[in-house]
Design an enzyme around this catalytic site. Structure first.
Site, short mmCIF file in Angstrom:
data_model
loop_
_atom_site.label_atom_id
_atom_site.label_comp_id
_atom_site.label_asym_id
_atom_site.label_seq_id
_atom_site.Cartn_x
_atom_site.Cartn_y
_atom_site.Cartn_z
N HIS A 62 5.66 26.56 63.92
CA HIS A 62 7.09 26.28 63.90
C HIS A 62 7.92 27.50 64.27
O HIS A 62 7.53 28.64 64.03
CB HIS A 62 7.53 25.85 62.49
N LYS A 72 10.89 35.36 58.93
CA LYS A 72 10.34 34.83 57.69
C LYS A 72 9.56 35.91 56.96
O LYS A 72 8.83 36.68 57.58
CB LYS A 72 9.39 33.66 57.98
N TYR A 132 8.77 31.43 51.03
CA TYR A 132 9.17 32.32 52.11
C TYR A 132 10.68 32.38 52.24
O TYR A 132 11.39 31.41 52.04
CB TYR A 132 8.51 31.97 53.44
N ASP A 168 3.68 17.68 63.42
CA ASP A 168 2.83 18.78 63.86
C ASP A 168 1.72 18.31 64.81
O ASP A 168 1.15 19.12 65.54
CB ASP A 168 2.25 19.54 62.68
#
Length: 181
Positions: A62, A72, A132, A168
């Site tokens: 992603h 991130k 995260y 995904d």
């Protein structure tokens, strides 16, 4: 805090100082000033938390397009993951290269994934929880992905048959992905 460079510029493994005794441990999972001392000054704006119940859950790859690209800072609070970042900066000498690292509740390592990288992970233990931080809010309009199994990238995932979301399973290959880095 120990900041470890990787073969991909801007991608860092972070090892926090952990103070343990017979009761357990204490650590600063995030300390802005200590990161700034290491040359990392990122204004995080949102924390995310995921639970993957089974081993072999794969989330990714992603990223968000500019102007909503995200950095991130990824860590695991229970279980373990094989965490992967792929350089998708078109003019980068390491474009299409990837780094994978094991993050776990036991090793307490973190991965700092900068803007211009696709990110994904595969759980290697059941009941894995990932936290995260991101420096830009989630934007569905800018949300993109790359197929986890793209042979041009060649990621050596810890499973051949991952558990994937419908989304995904349908991401394009890197060569067909929309990228603006």
């Amino acid at each position: 805090m120990n900041v470890i460079t990787t073969k991909l510029p801007g991608l860092f493994i972070i090892e926090p100082d952990v103070h343990g005794d017979h009761r357990g441990f204490f650590m600063e999972s995030y300390h802005h000033a200590k990161l700034v001392e290491q040359g990392i000054d990122i204004p995080f704006v949102q924390d995310n938390h995921s639970l993957s119940v089974e081993t072999g859950v794969l989330r990714g790859l992603h990223y968000q397009l500019n102007p909503k690209a995200q950095t991130k800072l990824v860590r695991v609070v229970s279980g373990a993951i094989y965490d992967v970042a792929v350089d998708i900066r078109e003019k980068s000498p390491t474009f299409g290269e990837w780094v994978g690292v094991t993050l776990s509740a036991a090793n307490k390592r973190q991965l700092l994934v900068p803007q211009g990288f696709a990110h994904g992970f595969c759980t290697t233990e059941p009941q894995t929880q990932v936290l995260y931080k991101v420096d830009e809010y989630y934007s569905p309009v800018h949300d993109r992905g790359i197929l986890w199994s793209d042979p041009a990238i060649g990621i050596d995932w810890p499973t051949a048959n991952p558990i994937l979301s419908d989304k995904d399973q349908k991401h394009p290959l890197l060569n067909d992905a929309e990228i603006n880095f």
